[in-house]
Design a protein around this motif. Sequence first.
Motif, PDB file in Angstrom:
ATOM      1  N   SER A  20      -0.506 -13.900   0.305  1.00  0.00           N
ATOM      2  CA  SER A  20      -1.472 -14.402   1.275  1.00  0.00           C
ATOM      3  C   SER A  20      -2.631 -15.131   0.599  1.00  0.00           C
ATOM      4  CB  SER A  20      -1.999 -13.254   2.142  1.00  0.00           C
ATOM      5  OG  SER A  20      -2.416 -12.170   1.338  1.00  0.00           O
ATOM      6  N   HIS A  21      -3.290 -15.984   1.377  1.00  0.00           N
ATOM      7  CA  HIS A  21      -4.408 -16.779   0.867  1.00  0.00           C
ATOM      8  C   HIS A  21      -5.513 -16.846   1.920  1.00  0.00           C
ATOM      9  CE1 HIS A  21      -6.532 -19.916  -1.341  1.00  0.00           C
ATOM     10  NE2 HIS A  21      -6.648 -20.570  -0.193  1.00  0.00           N
ATOM     11  N   LYS A  44      -9.455 -15.044  -3.459  1.00  0.00           N
ATOM     12  CA  LYS A  44      -8.913 -15.494  -2.171  1.00  0.00           C
ATOM     13  C   LYS A  44      -7.413 -15.250  -2.041  1.00  0.00           C
ATOM     14  CE  LYS A  44     -10.605 -19.753  -2.322  1.00  0.00           C
ATOM     15  NZ  LYS A  44     -10.951 -21.120  -1.851  1.00  0.00           N
ATOM     16  N   ASN A  45      -6.731 -15.020  -3.147  1.00  0.00           N
ATOM     17  CA  ASN A  45      -5.287 -14.811  -3.115  1.00  0.00           C
ATOM     18  C   ASN A  45      -4.969 -13.324  -3.144  1.00  0.00           C
ATOM     19  OD1 ASN A  45      -4.654 -17.593  -3.144  1.00  0.00           O
ATOM     20  ND2 ASN A  45      -5.007 -17.644  -5.356  1.00  0.00           N
ATOM     21  N   PHE A  79      -6.984  -9.066  -0.331  1.00  0.00           N
ATOM     22  CA  PHE A  79      -7.261 -10.333  -0.993  1.00  0.00           C
ATOM     23  C   PHE A  79      -8.026 -10.179  -2.295  1.00  0.00           C
ATOM     24  CE2 PHE A  79      -7.083 -11.081   3.606  1.00  0.00           C
ATOM     25  CZ  PHE A  79      -6.051 -11.996   3.664  1.00  0.00           C
ATOM     26  N   TYR A 185      -6.570 -16.844   7.277  1.00  0.00           N
ATOM     27  CA  TYR A 185      -5.682 -16.717   6.124  1.00  0.00           C
ATOM     28  C   TYR A 185      -4.255 -17.095   6.491  1.00  0.00           C
ATOM     29  CZ  TYR A 185      -4.309 -12.146   8.080  1.00  0.00           C
ATOM     30  OH  TYR A 185      -3.855 -11.135   8.895  1.00  0.00           O
ATOM     31  N   SER A 187      -0.008 -16.847   5.047  1.00  0.00           N
ATOM     32  CA  SER A 187       0.854 -15.952   4.286  1.00  0.00           C
ATOM     33  C   SER A 187       2.289 -16.471   4.280  1.00  0.00           C
ATOM     34  CB  SER A 187       0.800 -14.542   4.896  1.00  0.00           C
ATOM     35  OG  SER A 187       1.682 -13.669   4.231  1.00  0.00           O
TER      36      SER A 187
END
Length: 196
Positions: A20-21, A44-45, A79, A185, A187
Amino acid sequence: AVMSTNAFAEGQVFYRYGLSHLSTDRGGQTFTDTGGANGKNNDKNGHGFGAGLDIKLMNCPMFESNTLLGEIFVDYNRFSNKKVANAIDVVVASDSSKKEVSVSELAVVVAPKYRFDGLGKFRPWIVPAGLAFLVTSPPSNTTNYLDIGYHAGAGAEYMIVKELSLGIDYRYTMGVGDPQLKVKYSSFGANIGINF
């Protein structure tokens, strides 16, 4: 009895792992890292685990080979996870020593899911618009942690045998409440589905 049988035909329980981001990091907030004085919790990742239930609602009236499903999807993403100053310790005891704090999101989604069933064992699908109930940790600067939002996705699965499918997907979730929660976000994931 006939309606009940049709409603649960070609449904699925699935389990998902995804990368996810987060669109905007939450570093520098009060509860994520106490303003970033001792380092920022700003990754963020991340990655996430989820599970869902697809229940067949009906065949599409215009295209009988396609299926409209109802999806209930629960997804957890983390995250950022860093050792930073903890807000409660700083306020209560003036303790600025670093402790591990996780920035995470739990989404419970209810959505229509349109599946293209006319391609044999290969079955693409889309979720055009779903309602997401969001739990954000840590809370925002205004101490909000609950939000609602929009969820969409697209993916495909391949039926290995009648009872088992493997799939991949892309999903996007966006909160619509407190902007300080920064719930936006995407994913990419892979899943295994048990068909019924």
